[in-house]
Design an enzyme around this catalytic site. Structure first.
Site, PDB file in Angstrom:
ATOM      1  N   GLU A  50       0.824  -1.205   0.000  1.00  0.00           N
ATOM      2  CA  GLU A  50       0.000   0.000   0.000  1.00  0.00           C
ATOM      3  C   GLU A  50       0.860   1.258   0.000  1.00  0.00           C
ATOM      4  O   GLU A  50       0.534   2.240  -0.676  1.00  0.00           O
ATOM      5  CB  GLU A  50      -0.949  -0.002   1.200  1.00  0.00           C
ATOM      6  CG  GLU A  50      -2.092  -1.001   1.086  1.00  0.00           C
ATOM      7  CD  GLU A  50      -3.030  -0.716  -0.085  1.00  0.00           C
ATOM      8  OE1 GLU A  50      -3.087   0.439  -0.543  1.00  0.00           O
ATOM      9  OE2 GLU A  50      -3.693  -1.656  -0.547  1.00  0.00           O
ATOM     10  N   TYR A 133      -6.514   6.610   4.191  1.00  0.00           N
ATOM     11  CA  TYR A 133      -6.720   5.572   3.174  1.00  0.00           C
ATOM     12  C   TYR A 133      -5.923   4.316   3.510  1.00  0.00           C
ATOM     13  O   TYR A 133      -6.451   3.195   3.472  1.00  0.00           O
ATOM     14  CB  TYR A 133      -6.340   6.058   1.771  1.00  0.00           C
ATOM     15  CG  TYR A 133      -6.140   4.883   0.841  1.00  0.00           C
ATOM     16  CD1 TYR A 133      -7.238   4.176   0.351  1.00  0.00           C
ATOM     17  CD2 TYR A 133      -4.867   4.400   0.544  1.00  0.00           C
ATOM     18  CE1 TYR A 133      -7.073   3.043  -0.437  1.00  0.00           C
ATOM     19  CE2 TYR A 133      -4.689   3.278  -0.239  1.00  0.00           C
ATOM     20  CZ  TYR A 133      -5.792   2.599  -0.728  1.00  0.00           C
ATOM     21  OH  TYR A 133      -5.616   1.471  -1.482  1.00  0.00           O
ATOM     22  N   ASP A 151      -9.837   4.853  -2.763  1.00  0.00           N
ATOM     23  CA  ASP A 151      -8.731   5.348  -3.573  1.00  0.00           C
ATOM     24  C   ASP A 151      -9.295   5.927  -4.862  1.00  0.00           C
ATOM     25  O   ASP A 151     -10.516   6.064  -5.021  1.00  0.00           O
ATOM     26  CB  ASP A 151      -7.708   4.241  -3.836  1.00  0.00           C
ATOM     27  CG  ASP A 151      -8.225   3.159  -4.783  1.00  0.00           C
ATOM     28  OD1 ASP A 151      -9.438   3.134  -5.089  1.00  0.00           O
ATOM     29  OD2 ASP A 151      -7.401   2.326  -5.228  1.00  0.00           O
TER      30      ASP A 151
END
Length: 356
Positions: A50, A133, A151
């Site tokens: 990520e 996020y 996203d």
């Protein structure tokens, strides 16, 4: 925007059924088949992927991810790594503050959490370099928490599904609310990956493949014929252009003079060529007095907020050269151009081309 006529849980289950067949294979992902048998993702690998994927594509990240995990298979391995080694492996991925935060986060997890990532949103967002996020993505994907992941792919899917025409970024809270309503209690980790896959492979920015979309029927933008124009975005201001000089000095044995940039700021902590400031009217600032030759070529590079044009100067490194603070002589056999940030590697490539 019109209300969907299909119950959110029905939509979620339809998307999960699609994902069970069409899930992308990624080196950090536990696919739906394995997950159904009880295999769980490694939080370290999810976190690393990520962070790498921020502002970067899956295709660009895969090789970096595999090199990182071969060299540092556990978060404690990464925490113990030398800063320079990590920054060297990161070179080329860009947004180098992510690499610095990567090390900070790994060291906090190793020192304060016994090498185990927190399994909640609140625990994750308290770690260095992890924002809303990323915390939601890790808690959903790694720990199957019912967190809403938003996203760019998910924003696009939600804007089209609900035919939202208010431009980004102002519409973000509304899109997150839409996404939250669809996030199921059952398999939230698979669902998070499914909706991102949908945006990446079918509900693409250009020419969305609406005919094979599992959400084709309820998609309001498809009904209205507006899918290709969504999501709308507030126009960006033109990027300014900055100028500068960059200096490459090599010894007769092939050793190079490099300079480590300050930890804070652009390319922080990275090795690169000495250079001037980057602004509208830079002053020449060679690292030492010498007959610097204009290479007659320029480096052009674009960062997030500006374009950069660098004039390249070259010379031979004097014998018995005395290093200044921050400078390093890298021996020919130790020098790896791949360890340089992209803008610095472009300058090296120009010099190499001239030497051929």
């Amino acid at each position: 925007m019109r209300d969907l006529s299909v119950h959110p849980e029905t939509l979620s289950q339809e998307l999960l059924a699609w994902y069970d067949v069409h899930a992308r294979q990624m080196p950090w992902r536990v696919g739906p088949g394995d997950r159904a048998t009880g295999v769980r993702p490694d939080p370290y690998r999810i976190w690393l992927s990520e962070v790498m994927l921020q502002q970067t594509t899956v295709a660009a990240v895969k090789d970096y991810f595999e090199r990182f995990t071969r060299r540092w298979p556990r978060v404690t391995d990464l925490a113990a790594a030398a800063d320079a080694d990590v920054m060297g492996e990161w070179a080329g991925l860009g947004y180098y503050a992510r690499a610095r935060n990567l090390l900070k986060c790994a060291r906090v997890v190793a020192a304060d959490h016994a090498g185990v990532f927190p399994d909640t949103y609140d625990g994750l967002i308290a770690l260095p370099g992890i924002g809303p996020y990323t915390a939601a993505a890790i808690s959903a994907i790694a720990f199957d928490r019912q967190e809403t992941v938003l996203d760019g792919n998910v924003e696009r899917v939600m804007a089209r599904l609900h035919d939202e025409h208010t431009p980004l970024p102002g519409i973000k809270p509304v899109l997150k609310d839409h996404a939250a309503q669809l996030t199921p209690e059952n398999r939230p980790g698979d669902y998070a990956q499914a909706v991102m896959d949908l945006g990446a492979t079918i509900c693409t920015p250009k020419s969305p493949a609406c005919g094979i979309c599992p959400w084709r029927a309820p998609c309001q933008a498809r009904v209205e014929g507006t899918a290709a124009e969504l999501p709308k975005k507030t126009p960006k201001k033109p990027k300014p252009t900055r100028l500068g000089y960059i200096y490459l000095a090599r010894s007769s044995e092939g050793d190079w003079l490099l300079e480590r940039r300050p930890d804070k700021g652009l390319l922080g902590g990275m090795l690169g060529w000495p250079g001037s400031d980057w602004n509208e009217s830079p002053q020449e600032a060679p690292p030492f007095a010498a007959n610097w030759r204009d290479l007659g070529a320029e480096v052009r590079h674009t960062f997030t907020h500006f374009h950069l044009i660098l004039q390249v100067r070259v010379t031979e490194l004097p014998l018995n050269f005395q290093l200044s603070a921050g400078q390093e002589i890298v021996k020919r056999h130790d020098f790896r151009p791949s360890d340089l940030p992209t803008v610095m590697r472009k300058a090296f490539d120009l010099v190499q081309a001239e030497m051929r």
